[in-house]
Design an enzyme around this catalytic site. Structure first.
Site, PDB file in Angstrom:
ATOM      1  N   PRO A 234      18.104  90.498  32.814  1.00 30.85           N
ATOM      2  CA  PRO A 234      17.743  91.275  31.575  1.00 30.85           C
ATOM      3  C   PRO A 234      17.598  89.919  30.417  1.00 30.85           C
ATOM      4  O   PRO A 234      18.643  89.566  30.130  1.00 30.85           O
ATOM      5  CB  PRO A 234      18.800  91.994  31.215  1.00 30.85           C
ATOM      6  CG  PRO A 234      19.725  92.091  32.118  1.00 30.85           C
ATOM      7  CD  PRO A 234      19.741  91.008  32.999  1.00 30.85           C
ATOM      8  N   ASP A 408      20.324  85.200  29.348  1.00 27.92           N
ATOM      9  CA  ASP A 408      20.860  86.299  30.271  1.00 27.92           C
ATOM     10  C   ASP A 408      21.885  87.287  29.613  1.00 27.92           C
ATOM     11  O   ASP A 408      23.112  86.960  29.551  1.00 27.92           O
ATOM     12  CB  ASP A 408      21.319  85.915  31.445  1.00 27.92           C
ATOM     13  CG  ASP A 408      21.611  86.831  32.518  1.00 27.92           C
ATOM     14  OD1 ASP A 408      21.454  88.392  32.022  1.00 27.92           O
ATOM     15  OD2 ASP A 408      21.789  86.682  33.802  1.00 27.92           O
ATOM     16  N   HIS A 409      21.147  88.505  29.167  1.00 26.64           N
ATOM     17  CA  HIS A 409      22.043  89.352  28.266  1.00 26.64           C
ATOM     18  C   HIS A 409      23.292  89.994  29.038  1.00 26.64           C
ATOM     19  O   HIS A 409      24.233  90.457  28.200  1.00 26.64           O
ATOM     20  CB  HIS A 409      21.256  90.211  27.515  1.00 26.64           C
ATOM     21  CG  HIS A 409      21.707  90.729  26.409  1.00 26.64           C
ATOM     22  ND1 HIS A 409      22.754  90.815  26.031  1.00 26.64           N
ATOM     23  CD2 HIS A 409      21.061  91.154  25.150  1.00 26.64           C
ATOM     24  CE1 HIS A 409      23.091  91.184  24.749  1.00 26.64           C
ATOM     25  NE2 HIS A 409      22.017  91.537  24.302  1.00 26.64           N
ATOM     26  N   ARG A 410      23.133  89.979  30.295  1.00 28.64           N
ATOM     27  CA  ARG A 410      24.430  90.339  31.159  1.00 28.64           C
ATOM     28  C   ARG A 410      25.660  89.176  30.679  1.00 28.64           C
ATOM     29  O   ARG A 410      26.976  89.804  30.879  1.00 28.64           O
ATOM     30  CB  ARG A 410      23.983  90.232  32.695  1.00 28.64           C
ATOM     31  CG  ARG A 410      22.881  91.194  32.900  1.00 28.64           C
ATOM     32  CD  ARG A 410      22.593  91.125  34.367  1.00 28.64           C
ATOM     33  NE  ARG A 410      22.181  89.813  34.525  1.00 28.64           N
ATOM     34  CZ  ARG A 410      21.929  89.180  36.051  1.00 28.64           C
ATOM     35  NH1 ARG A 410      22.069  90.062  36.989  1.00 28.64           N
ATOM     36  NH2 ARG A 410      21.553  88.137  36.218  1.00 28.64           N
ATOM     37  N   ALA A 412      25.546  86.820  28.160  1.00 25.85           N
ATOM     38  CA  ALA A 412      26.002  86.486  26.651  1.00 25.85           C
ATOM     39  C   ALA A 412      25.542  87.336  25.907  1.00 25.85           C
ATOM     40  O   ALA A 412      24.405  88.115  26.195  1.00 25.85           O
ATOM     41  CB  ALA A 412      25.656  85.043  26.488  1.00 25.85           C
TER      42      ALA A 412
END
Lengths: 439, 331
Positions: A234, A408-410, A412
């Site tokens: 994501p 990567d929003h998973r 950070a």
């Protein structure tokens, strides 16, 4: 006798070109000595000797394209016996060297391919008879939309398609032919066709001239990696503007003293300093084991635009390097990339990537795609002089560079990304601060 | 095929008797063997009156030993006779299976064609007559698997006599399956005298464009009934009576399936390893591109034929066949 075969040296390759043999019949080689240089879609690689022995016969000639599994040469094993097991070990060593990159692509099962693609690649529902009818009518069945049960294409769909095609409106490029296309056969095909092409409909076969580019080799590799990345990670992109006026001044000073260090080298060093404080951006998400591996070494990939497409050589252990070393390594790798001489080692194992699009001209921003399985990528855009309001409420002309950071929003969150780029900005806007870090 | 002018109306079993009578009268080489086939006329009266007419040397009552009298018949066949043995029920044939599979079916091959085994094994088969267990087996595919053995199965009186005469005249061993459910269920015009129905040739019973329905023996009337029902619904079935299960009339099947593009196979034998599977393979090989729907099979289930209380649930019915036809039509 040991047959040395072309094995998959990473990235799921299927074939390679023979560049040259590095040995000749009669040569004695030790285990792991390079035997032959091959060129794959992405890199140049040397195939090492699986064990010690004497070269008996070279089976191919330079320039030949061969499939994985092809025997490249035969060598005589000094100690005799069957060494297929050892040979396997030999290949394994090579794989280990390229571990991070291979680890990603060795698991193609995890790559999620968009549903539409697989449907188009062979999941066409149609009975053999329907296929026969399509073939006899010269219809590409992939272009026909089925109206039968579960979307199955039936004989009537083919015949309707033929009829509409004859009427001049059937498209030949779009999968999923709509039956609701207005029936223009009554209007007359001669009148209708020019109208459609004037409207610029790419779907209309006649009247559109097109060129075709091959979609294979490096382009295809890039596509594969992009799809893998985008469908797994994501992406979130954070934008920032950086005042590089001080850095430019410092570079001038250094240059006057007889040293030329590129701005990118400063960026890379500043990023490395930032990564020490925010290691989450130099990390690898291991979903299977539910862990985020924070990597201590900073192997920074630098995206290089080549005539054949994007390639990303890696500067290793930036955290241990000084600016001059970074600059030197960057120059070396860029040259290799442009000469198409990168080896598997040069392009594998990156932990963070930068893309310097400034020289190409883009100044506002971008939404870069992360190199899976890394967690972040920073793009630097073109530096421009802009009017800026200073702390003293005065308008000044400063050199401003925009930066886009995809993460990567998973792994950070935005706040961390802002903190990271703030730290980066602090170092670049006050380049002498970096001295503190280098002491 | 020779056709006599005079005909008589016979049941299927009477037609068989007529065929045996015709051949016994024509040639002294024809000998009948079996349990209770002489004085008693056979368990189904198929040999009724023949011992009286031709004597105990021509129509022989044997001990209760299938392996024994089938083996004896093989020896007689190799030595110039044309024996016709009766197995009381197909389910009783297994003691003779060794004789059939290791000798009868492969003597021609083993002797490089010097000897053939011109014998006929008659075996009533199938369910639907409320017989006890093992009396209702339909295990024809046990015999079609081995090359060398011909397997025929008439569905009506005319074919029964014609096929019987052809089988007796055939140089190779023929398993002659008699649908006991059809023995007396209908009558047909049967020519007097000698005529043959060619082994290896099936018959198209109805013309149709929509779906090919393939069956044989006792299942032919079932298939026909279903086809009639479907005709009311506007579906035209082409019903094929296979008549010979080995060698199958490939031309007939392929020609029809290529025309209709849809197939329903009806047999009362178990589905697994049944002749229906072979037919689907044949269609796959020869008519793949003509298929509009996957071929359907309506068969007995993969259990031994149950006791008579459940027999009707085991056997294909016109309703089940019609459902299969609808399924391939709607695919």
């Amino acid at each position: 006798m040991v047959e040395v075969k072309l094995h998959d040296i990473g990235e799921g390759m299927t074939e390679a070109d023979i560049n040259c043999y590095l040995v000749k019949p009669g040569d004695f080689v030790k285990a792991d000595d390079p035997l032959v240089e091959v060129q794959t879609d992405k890199m140049t690689a040397e195939i090492p000797a699986p064990r010690s022995g004497v070269i008996k016969e070279l089976l191919l000639s330079p320039g030949q394209t061969v499939q994985v599994g092809t025997t490249l040469l035969v060598m005589e094993d000094r100690s005799g016996g069957d060494h297929s097991a050892e040979f396997q070990k030999g290949t394994h060593i090579v794989k280990n060297e390229a571990e991070p990159a291979v680890a990603v692509l060795d698991r193609p099962a995890q790559v999620r391919v968009p549903v539409g693609v697989s449907a188009r690649l062979g999941q066409i529902l149609a009975s053999p008879y329907t296929r026969k009818v399509a073939r006899e009518n010269g219809v590409n069945i992939m272009e026909v939309k089925g109206t039968g049960p579960a979307g199955r294409i039936i004989e009537e769909d083919i015949l309707a398609f033929v009829k509409l095609k004859e009427a001049g409106v059937a498209n030949t490029s779009k999968p999923g032919f709509e039956h609701q296309v207005p029936n223009v056969s009554e209007a007359g095909s001669e009148l209708q066709a020019p109208t459609l092409s004037e409207a610029g409909s790419e779907e209309h076969d006649s009247g559109v001239h097109k060129d075709t580019l091959p979609f294979r080799g490096r382009r295809k590799q890039i596509a594969k990696k992009m799809v893998q990345s985008l469908y797994t990670i994501p992406h979130c992109t954070h934008f920032e503007e950086i005042d590089v006026s001080e850095l430019i001044a410092l570079r001038e000073e250094i240059k006057a003293a007889g040293n030329s260090i590129s701005a990118t080298a400063f960026f890379i060093k500043a990023l490395s300093i930032g990564l020490k404080e925010f290691p989450v951006f130099n990390a690898k998400l291991d979903e299977e084991n539910e862990s985020i591996q924070l990597l201590r070494e900073h192997h920074i990939g630098i995206a290089v635009d080549t005539p054949d497409g994007l390639i990303v050589p890696v500067i290793r252990n930036v955290e241990k390097m000084n600016l001059k070393q970074i600059h030197g390594e960057m120059k070396r790798l860029t040259k290799l990339a442009l000469d198409d001489k990168l080896t598997v080692k040069d392009i594998s194992g990156g932990t963070f990537t930068i893309s310097n699009v400034g020289p190409l001209g883009g100044s506002i921003g971008a939404t870069p795609i992360i190199q899976h399985p890394q967690t972040a990528l920073v793009s630097f855009h073109k530096t421009k002089k802009r009017p800026v309001v200073t702390d003293q409420d005065e308008i000044a002309i400063r050199s401003i560079m925009n930066l886009s950071m995809a993460f990567d929003h998973r792994v950070a969150d935005g706040a961390t990304a802002v903190a990271f780029t703030n730290r980066f900005a602090q170092l670049i806007e006050n380049p002498k601060m970096m001295l503190l870090e280098l002491m | 095929m020779e056709t006599a002018l005079q005909t008589k109306t016979l049941t299927l079993v009477q037609a068989i008797t007529d065929g045996l009578d015709t051949m016994l009268g024509e040639s002294k080489e024809v000998i009948l063997l079996g349990e209770d086939i002489g004085k008693n006329g056979g368990v189904f009266r198929a040999t009724d009156g023949l011992q009286e007419k031709y004597g105990e040397d021509r129509v022989i009552d044997t001990p209760l030993s299938e392996a024994g009298f089938v083996g004896a018949a093989i020896g007689m066949a190799v030595n110039g006779f044309r024996p016709v043995v009766e197995i009381q029920f197909l389910g009783f044939i297994y003691p003779a299976y060794e004789q059939i599979m290791t000798h009868a079916s492969r003597l021609r091959m083993r002797t490089m064609g010097h000897y053939t085994v011109p014998m006929v094994i008659r075996a009533p088969y199938g369910a639907g007559v409320r017989a006890p267990e093992i009396h209702c087996d339909s295990t024809e595919s046990l015999f079609t698997h081995m090359p060398g053995m011909k397997v025929v199965c008439p569905s009506n009186a005319y074919d029964a006599k014609g096929l019987m005469i052809a089988a007796i005249e055939d140089p190779d061993p023929v398993l002659f399956l008699e649908p006991m459910r059809s023995y007396r269920s209908s009558r047909g015009e049967v020519p007097e005298g000698k005529y043959t129905v060619e082994i290896g040739k099936g018959k198209k019973l109805t013309e149709g464009e929509d779906v090919t329905v393939i069956s044989w023996g006792a299942m032919v009337p079932v298939a026909m009934k279903a086809a009639e029902e479907m005709k009311q619904k506007g579906v035209n079935c082409e019903v094929l009576d296979l008549r010979t299960l080995y060698p199958i009339d490939k031309d007939l099947v392929i020609e029809s399936v290529q025309k209709t593009g849809r197939t329903v196979i009806v047999h009362e034998a178990h589905a697994t390893g049944g002749t229906g599977s072979d037919l689907i393979s044949l269609i796959n090989d020869e008519a793949f591109l003509y298929q509009k729907a996957p071929a359907e099979r309506v068969t007995g289930y993969d259990t031994p034929v149950p006791y008579f209380g459940f027999e009707d649930h085991y056997l294909p019915t016109p309703k089940r066949v019609a459902a299969a036809i609808e399924k391939v039509m709607k695919f």
